[in-house]
Scaffold this motif. Structure first.
Motif, PDB file in Angstrom:
ATOM      1  N   GLY A   1      67.214  20.287  38.764  1.00  0.00           N
ATOM      2  CA  GLY A   1      67.731  21.512  39.353  1.00  0.00           C
ATOM      3  C   GLY A   1      67.371  22.782  38.600  1.00  0.00           C
TER       4      GLY A   1
ATOM      5  N   GLY B   1      64.511  24.248  38.501  1.00  0.00           N
ATOM      6  CA  GLY B   1      63.530  25.082  39.204  1.00  0.00           C
ATOM      7  C   GLY B   1      62.080  24.640  39.091  1.00  0.00           C
ATOM      8  N   LYS B   2      61.848  23.437  38.609  1.00  0.00           N
ATOM      9  CA  LYS B   2      60.470  22.956  38.410  1.00  0.00           C
ATOM     10  C   LYS B   2      59.730  22.804  39.743  1.00  0.00           C
ATOM     11  CE  LYS B   2      61.890  19.113  36.416  1.00  0.00           C
ATOM     12  NZ  LYS B   2      63.353  19.271  36.546  1.00  0.00           N
ATOM     13  N   SER B   3      60.351  22.063  40.673  1.00  0.00           N
ATOM     14  CA  SER B   3      59.667  21.826  41.959  1.00  0.00           C
ATOM     15  C   SER B   3      59.500  23.123  42.735  1.00  0.00           C
ATOM     16  CB  SER B   3      60.453  20.824  42.812  1.00  0.00           C
ATOM     17  OG  SER B   3      60.508  19.584  42.155  1.00  0.00           O
ATOM     18  N   THR B   4      60.507  23.987  42.646  1.00  0.00           N
ATOM     19  CA  THR B   4      60.403  25.281  43.325  1.00  0.00           C
ATOM     20  C   THR B   4      59.194  26.049  42.790  1.00  0.00           C
ATOM     21  OG1 THR B   4      62.795  25.324  43.630  1.00  0.00           O
ATOM     22  CG2 THR B   4      61.641  27.423  43.844  1.00  0.00           C
TER      23      THR B   4
HETATM   24  N1  LIG Z   1      64.963  24.612  50.133  1.00  0.00           N
HETATM   25  C1  LIG Z   1      66.043  24.847  49.379  1.00  0.00           C
HETATM   26  N2  LIG Z   1      67.181  25.351  49.893  1.00  0.00           N
HETATM   27  C2  LIG Z   1      68.248  25.600  49.120  1.00  0.00           C
HETATM   28  N3  LIG Z   1      68.299  25.384  47.793  1.00  0.00           N
HETATM   29  C3  LIG Z   1      67.195  24.871  47.200  1.00  0.00           C
HETATM   30  C4  LIG Z   1      66.008  24.574  47.957  1.00  0.00           C
HETATM   31  N4  LIG Z   1      65.080  24.089  47.110  1.00  0.00           N
HETATM   32  C5  LIG Z   1      65.656  24.078  45.888  1.00  0.00           C
HETATM   33  N5  LIG Z   1      66.931  24.561  45.940  1.00  0.00           N
HETATM   34  C6  LIG Z   1      67.830  24.715  44.788  1.00  0.00           C
HETATM   35  O1  LIG Z   1      67.135  25.392  43.771  1.00  0.00           O
HETATM   36  C7  LIG Z   1      67.435  24.852  42.491  1.00  0.00           C
HETATM   37  C8  LIG Z   1      66.159  24.355  41.831  1.00  0.00           C
HETATM   38  O2  LIG Z   1      65.686  23.238  42.554  1.00  0.00           O
HETATM   39  P1  LIG Z   1      64.322  22.467  42.172  1.00  0.00           P
HETATM   40  O3  LIG Z   1      63.253  23.463  41.976  1.00  0.00           O
HETATM   41  O4  LIG Z   1      64.113  21.425  43.203  1.00  0.00           O
HETATM   42  O5  LIG Z   1      64.716  21.816  40.773  1.00  0.00           O
HETATM   43  P2  LIG Z   1      63.979  20.687  39.916  1.00  0.00           P
HETATM   44  O6  LIG Z   1      62.687  20.344  40.581  1.00  0.00           O
HETATM   45  O7  LIG Z   1      63.812  21.298  38.563  1.00  0.00           O
HETATM   46  O8  LIG Z   1      64.926  19.524  39.867  1.00  0.00           O
HETATM   47  C9  LIG Z   1      68.467  23.765  42.733  1.00  0.00           C
HETATM   48  O9  LIG Z   1      69.726  24.326  42.551  1.00  0.00           O
HETATM   49  C10 LIG Z   1      68.245  23.391  44.185  1.00  0.00           C
HETATM   50  O10 LIG Z   1      69.400  22.898  44.752  1.00  0.00           O
END
Ligand SMILES: Nc1ncnc2c1ncn2[C@@H]1O[C@H](COP(=O)(O)OP(=O)(O)O)[C@@H](O)[C@H]1O
Ligand SMILES: [Mg+2]
Length: 316
Positions: A42, A44-47
């Motif tokens: 959570g 922000g890596k994948s984002t």
């Molecule tokens: N499409 C989305 N809609 C709402 N919240 C999102 C979405 N994608 C990611 N988030 C939120 O953004 C934050 C970072 O998520 P993400 O980048 O997936 O983390 P990681 O890959 O580091 O586990 C988390 O709180 C997640 O719930």
């Protein structure tokens, strides 16, 4: 400034409603690097990866790829210049391995014989013999084989950049390690710019030329594996590294030939190969209760001697 930036993030933020997933991120990733993002779930890596290939847009800030502002680029075209491999592989279940790997070249309009030659080349590169694997379906593959196909597909159109989101996250430790080795072996030939996401610190230390430690959408530290281990920026990074394990983690990054001394007299009876890590050397010494090893090259010639004192002083 050293090196040439392939990817540059300038004050990039991304909100989802009230959540700030990526918070004012600024970062330069140089050509040919393996840049590994690590942090808790959570953070922000994948984002960040999805911002890079424009699966989603920045709320603010700019991303530059190879000298171009991605906001000005067509997202489909941008994505075809970036390979993307993810944990769940995303292979089409009703398509053969060959068809799955060829999907982007087909979209790019390559002729059929060129696609087939490329699929053949990639399968061999990933240690999957063409005749055995090309006609298989994803359900007929092991987890490790499916990930290899996912990586082959990401490389198919020879992109400059490879984005990998926990690609080995679902694999058992032994398969995972062999895929990590495979990736390093391939990278030595293809020299892509690789952005790799993991939550496994050992994977990060092993693969990275530089590591981005993230917490709550921000960069906590951006450094080489060695510097991260030697100078963690704060207690968050220390905890991530596992304080009690730091010595061994560092030893696993160091090679015996960097610390061996010239041979004088009879070589020690116990051997270790060049390329082995200090961690492996230490383990051998402990197991066999010896305090020195003979370092031998691939041709078995004695290259030097590694006394335990050299291991103890390896951080100096
Ligand atoms: N499409 C989305 N809609 C709402 N919240 C999102 C979405 N994608 C990611 N988030 C939120 O953004 C934050 C970072 O998520 P993400 O980048 O997936 O983390 P990681 O890959 O580091 O586990 C988390 O709180 C997640 O719930
Ligand atoms: Mg993720």
């Amino acid at each position: 400034m050293k090196g040439e930036a392939m990817i540059e993030l300038r004050n990039v933020s991304r909100q989802f409603g009230d959540i700030t997933a990526v918070d004012n991120l600024s970062l330069r990733i140089e050509k040919g690097e393996i840049c590994v993002f690590i942090g808790t779930s959570g953070c922000g890596k994948s984002t960040t990866l999805r911002l890079l290939n424009k699966l989603i847009d920045c709320s603010s800030g700019e991303i530059w790829v190879d000298g171009e502002n991605v906001a000005k680029l067509d997202s489909e075209l941008l994505r075809r210049r970036m390979g993307y491999a993810i944990q769940s592989t995303g292979l089409f279940p009703h398509w053969t391995v060959a068809r799955n790997i060829g999907v982007v070249p087909r979209l790019l309009g390559w002729p059929a014989d060129k696609i087939e030659a490329r699929v053949r080349e990639l399968l061999e590169l990933l240690s999957l013999p063409y005749t055995a694997f090309a006609a298989k379906f994803p359900s007929q593959l092991s987890g490790g084989q499916a990930q290899r196909v996912g990586v082959a597909r990401a490389l198919a159109a020879d992109p400059d950049i490879l984005l990998m989101d926990e690609p080995f996250g679902a694999l058992d430790p032994i398969t995972r390690e062999s895929l990590q080795n495979e990736l390093l072996r391939i990278q030595a030939h293809i020299h892509k710019t690789i952005v790799f996401v993991t939550h496994d610190i050992d994977e990060a230390l092993r693969l990275a030329s530089r590591i981005v430690v993230m917490d709550k959408g921000r960069v906590v530290q951006y450094d080489t594996p060695q510097n991260l281990l030697n100078n963690p920026a704060n207690s968050f990074v220390e905890n991530l590294l596992g304080q009690g394990e730091r010595g061994l983690k560092r030893a696993s990054l160091q090679r015996v030939e960097q610390f061996m001394l010239p041979l004088s007299g009879e070589p020690p009876s116990l051997d270790i190969e060049t390329g082995s890590s200090l961690r492996q050397a230490l383990s051998l010494m402990l197991w066999h209760r010896v305090d020195q090893l003979c370092v031998r090259g691939p041709d078995s010639s004695a290259q030097g001697v590694l006394p335990i004192s050299a291991v103890l002083h390896s951080h100096e």
